[in-house]
Design a protein around this motif. Structure first.
Motif, PDB file in Angstrom:
ATOM      1  N   ASN A 114     -61.277 123.824  79.964  1.00  0.00           N
ATOM      2  CA  ASN A 114     -60.882 125.008  79.197  1.00  0.00           C
ATOM      3  C   ASN A 114     -59.766 125.768  79.905  1.00  0.00           C
ATOM      4  OD1 ASN A 114     -60.836 126.954  77.256  1.00  0.00           O
ATOM      5  ND2 ASN A 114     -62.998 127.471  77.375  1.00  0.00           N
ATOM      6  N   LEU A 138     -66.143 118.712  77.146  1.00  0.00           N
ATOM      7  CA  LEU A 138     -65.899 119.997  76.490  1.00  0.00           C
ATOM      8  C   LEU A 138     -66.625 121.154  77.179  1.00  0.00           C
ATOM      9  CD1 LEU A 138     -66.160 118.905  72.739  1.00  0.00           C
ATOM     10  CD2 LEU A 138     -64.090 119.291  74.078  1.00  0.00           C
ATOM     11  N   SER A 190     -66.383 121.191  67.801  1.00  0.00           N
ATOM     12  CA  SER A 190     -66.909 120.057  68.574  1.00  0.00           C
ATOM     13  C   SER A 190     -67.581 119.035  67.658  1.00  0.00           C
ATOM     14  CB  SER A 190     -67.899 120.558  69.622  1.00  0.00           C
ATOM     15  OG  SER A 190     -68.991 121.230  69.009  1.00  0.00           O
ATOM     16  N   ASN A 232     -66.912 121.473  80.363  1.00  0.00           N
ATOM     17  CA  ASN A 232     -66.328 121.689  81.688  1.00  0.00           C
ATOM     18  C   ASN A 232     -65.376 122.890  81.636  1.00  0.00           C
ATOM     19  OD1 ASN A 232     -65.096 121.533  84.192  1.00  0.00           O
ATOM     20  ND2 ASN A 232     -65.040 119.300  84.193  1.00  0.00           N
ATOM     21  N   ASN A 233     -65.619 123.883  82.478  1.00  0.00           N
ATOM     22  CA  ASN A 233     -64.762 125.075  82.496  1.00  0.00           C
ATOM     23  C   ASN A 233     -63.340 124.757  82.947  1.00  0.00           C
ATOM     24  OD1 ASN A 233     -66.877 126.754  81.657  1.00  0.00           O
ATOM     25  ND2 ASN A 233     -67.589 127.035  83.767  1.00  0.00           N
ATOM     26  N   LYS A 234     -63.193 123.740  83.790  1.00  0.00           N
ATOM     27  CA  LYS A 234     -61.854 123.370  84.255  1.00  0.00           C
ATOM     28  C   LYS A 234     -61.006 122.856  83.089  1.00  0.00           C
ATOM     29  CE  LYS A 234     -63.255 122.234  88.992  1.00  0.00           C
ATOM     30  NZ  LYS A 234     -63.313 121.159  90.027  1.00  0.00           N
ATOM     31  N   SER A 283     -58.450 131.146  74.977  1.00  0.00           N
ATOM     32  CA  SER A 283     -59.784 130.752  75.428  1.00  0.00           C
ATOM     33  C   SER A 283     -60.745 130.735  74.237  1.00  0.00           C
ATOM     34  CB  SER A 283     -60.289 131.731  76.491  1.00  0.00           C
ATOM     35  OG  SER A 283     -61.598 131.383  76.893  1.00  0.00           O
ATOM     36  N   MET A 284     -61.480 129.668  74.100  1.00  0.00           N
ATOM     37  CA  MET A 284     -62.401 129.551  72.970  1.00  0.00           C
ATOM     38  C   MET A 284     -63.557 128.641  73.365  1.00  0.00           C
ATOM     39  SD  MET A 284     -60.140 127.035  70.530  1.00  0.00           S
ATOM     40  CE  MET A 284     -59.433 125.503  71.180  1.00  0.00           C
ATOM     41  N   ALA A 285     -64.640 128.783  72.620  1.00  0.00           N
ATOM     42  CA  ALA A 285     -65.808 127.930  72.852  1.00  0.00           C
ATOM     43  C   ALA A 285     -65.533 126.548  72.283  1.00  0.00           C
ATOM     44  CB  ALA A 285     -67.040 128.543  72.191  1.00  0.00           C
ATOM     45  N   LEU A 286     -65.623 125.543  73.124  1.00  0.00           N
ATOM     46  CA  LEU A 286     -65.294 124.182  72.709  1.00  0.00           C
ATOM     47  C   LEU A 286     -66.525 123.352  72.376  1.00  0.00           C
ATOM     48  CD1 LEU A 286     -62.567 123.348  75.386  1.00  0.00           C
ATOM     49  CD2 LEU A 286     -62.227 124.181  73.055  1.00  0.00           C
ATOM     50  N   LEU A 298     -56.490 124.057  79.257  1.00  0.00           N
ATOM     51  CA  LEU A 298     -55.954 124.365  77.930  1.00  0.00           C
ATOM     52  C   LEU A 298     -55.328 125.756  77.898  1.00  0.00           C
ATOM     53  CD1 LEU A 298     -58.790 122.940  75.623  1.00  0.00           C
ATOM     54  CD2 LEU A 298     -56.597 121.877  76.197  1.00  0.00           C
ATOM     55  N   MET A 299     -55.906 126.694  78.639  1.00  0.00           N
ATOM     56  CA  MET A 299     -55.346 128.045  78.704  1.00  0.00           C
ATOM     57  C   MET A 299     -53.991 128.032  79.399  1.00  0.00           C
ATOM     58  SD  MET A 299     -58.790 130.292  79.549  1.00  0.00           S
ATOM     59  CE  MET A 299     -57.832 131.801  79.721  1.00  0.00           C
TER      60      MET A 299
END
Length: 297
Positions: free
Chosen positions: A149, A143, A168, A145-147, A159-162, A152-153
């Motif tokens: 996110n 969760l 979470s 990992n920026n990749k 975009s949201m904090a996971l 998912l975009m």
């Protein structure tokens, strides 16, 4: 040697079978609970262990000293009520999400062919051969990992904090406890006779009506058992809310942990544990009474 009758042998076989779980219950639940109950009536003291003695002997007299201060402070502490409410709320929501996700999985699993059932059961069980803590940190890595996110975009999601929020935390809770609902529910669903569904279809019942009138009522014992297996440990969960949850999640398990390890107040920690256990036993007794009424009818 006198000949033993089959009834006599069968009676002692049943007693032996019952004695094994009763012995397990006595050693690993009842005796530890009695120790916790005894500690809950003590107060902090210098020494090892860091609590006052429950029994004292002086002048040929045995004194039993029970301090009620831990229970009084617990019942008057606002933080305990907040933590207990949050814990029950999180446990209820976790149980409901496990039911919504796990029931279709258990139903599909019960209607598969035997070879496919074995494969999917292994897939459900295999992750739990790994350490609970390692699986939790694996979700943190994924969760965070920026990749992930960014992926998912690309799917059209905003975009949201996971991580480190309620999302979470519930994700980790459901992931950890989902098999505890699927397995007992599957064990109940697999015993249902498919002829009942065929008979309902022949009488003109639609699949949805057949599910709510036949499948769901007959699967209630497994659903209740699985829900309790999720709800009870979820109330006292410590690891997932602390590691994956946000700062606003205060669980009763975390309060017990802090009183025991940080404040070094074993008596208060034990008193909270006893009160929590009493609260958790009540729904179990209630569910058992419901099942007994269903068996009578």
């Amino acid at each position: 040697m006198k000949h033993l009758s089959p009834d006599f042998i069968q009676k002692w076989q049943h007693r032996f079978i019952i004695a094994i779980p009763m012995l397990w219950f006595l050693i690993f639940l009842l005796i530890p609970f009695l120790f916790v109950l005894a500690i809950s009536f003590t107060i902090p003291a210098d020494g090892t262990p860091p609590f006052s003695a429950l029994f004292t002997y002086a002048n040929e007299t045995l004194h039993i000293i029970l301090h009620l201060s831990n229970y009084i402070q617990t019942l008057h502490a606002k933080l305990i009520y907040i933590a207990l409410f949050d814990s029950v709320k999180i446990a209820v929501l976790t149980t409901l999400m496990c039911i919504l996700i796990g029931y279709p999985m258990a139903l599909a699993l019960a209607r598969m062919k035997k070879q496919a059932q074995q494969i999917f059961l292994i897939l459900i069980i295999i992750p739990y051969w790994t350490s609970f803590l390692l699986r939790t940190y694996a979700w943190i890595t994924l969760l965070g990992n920026n990749k992930f996110n960014a992926f998912l975009m690309k799917l059209g999601l905003p975009s949201m904090a996971l991580l480190y929020n309620d999302f979470s935390m519930y994700l980790g809770m459901v992931y950890c406890y989902l098999p505890f609902l699927i397995l007992p529910l599957y064990a109940t669903l697999i015993k249902l006779d498919p002829i009942l569904n065929d008979a309902a279809a022949d009488l003109g019942a639609k699949p949805i009506k057949t599910f709510f009138k036949i499948t769901l009522p007959l699967s209630m014992p497994g659903l209740i058992a699985g829900s309790l297996l999720v709800f009870i440990p979820a109330v006292g969960e410590v690891v997932v809310p602390q590691i994956m949850g946000g700062l606003n999640s205060v669980m009763i398990g975390s309060v017990i942990w802090e009183q025991f390890f940080t404040a070094n107040n074993w008596g208060m920690s034990a008193a909270i544990s006893v009160i929590l256990l009493i609260i958790l036993v009540l729904p179990v007794i209630w569910m058992q009474k419901i099942q007994q009424r269903q068996l009578h009818y």
